[in-house]
Design an enzyme around this catalytic site. Structure first.
Site, PDB file in Angstrom:
ATOM      1  N   CYS A  35      14.051  -6.809   3.966  1.00 34.89           N
ATOM      2  CA  CYS A  35      13.528  -6.771   5.323  1.00 34.89           C
ATOM      3  C   CYS A  35      12.538  -5.616   5.455  1.00 34.89           C
ATOM      4  CB  CYS A  35      14.716  -6.582   6.287  1.00 34.89           C
ATOM      5  SG  CYS A  35      14.297  -6.337   8.011  1.00 34.89           S
ATOM      6  N   GLY A  36      11.602  -5.728   6.357  1.00 32.73           N
ATOM      7  CA  GLY A  36      10.691  -4.619   6.616  1.00 32.73           C
ATOM      8  C   GLY A  36      11.421  -3.368   7.075  1.00 32.73           C
TER       9      GLY A  36
END
Length: 160
Positions: A35-36
């Site tokens: 995930c970012g």
């Protein structure tokens, strides 16, 4: 009612009662490895290292419901977290945080601390729930809120 009424499987597959965390301040987070926001593991570990001696715990709950960003097995997730971020705080088995298979703990957390516009649904990975020493949810923070920005609130709860 408090979070102590619930149990969850650790990332190693052992079912434990959240009662084991009685009298601790908790930050409960739904996590993901791809995930970012994944670099927040570093911030979570910093908080854990700094405040654990004073009765603070971070509890990580991997979730694959947002963009399939947590596709690995529990062993793969544990290895990733340790290797890349030095995670030593308790990690749990993958859970659903929304939908019909929502883990009971997350049903409770969402009912106690609503999101934007009163929504219960968790919008993305790394949503954070702050819990006081009595097992009561005292705050909910969106994915884009740095864990380090919660220091003041954590410190207030640790003093009590």
């Amino acid at each position: 009612m408090s979070i102590y009424a619930y149990s969850a499987k650790t990332i190693k597959g052992e079912e434990i009662s959240l009662g084991e965390f009685k009298e601790k301040v908790l930050l409960i987070v739904n996590t993901a490895s791809k995930c970012g926001f994944t670099p927040q593991y570093k911030e979570l570990q910093q908080l854990y290292d700094e405040y654990y001696p004073r009765g603070f715990e971070v509890l990580g709950f991997p979730c694959n419901q947002f963009g399939s960003q947590e596709p690995g097995t529990e062993d793969e997730i544990a290895a990733f977290c340790e290797r890349n971020y030095g995670v030593t705080f308790p990690m749990f088995a993958k859970v659903d945080v929304n939908g019909e298979n929502t883990h009971p703990l997350f049903k409770y957390l969402k009912s106690q601390a609503k999101g934007v516009l009163g929504s219960e649904a968790i919008k993305w990975n790394f949503t954070k729930f702050l819990v006081d020493r009595n097992g009561q949810v005292v705050g909910r923070f969106a994915s884009n809120v740095s864990s380090l920005k919660l220091k003041e609130e954590i410190e207030k709860l640790l003093v009590v």
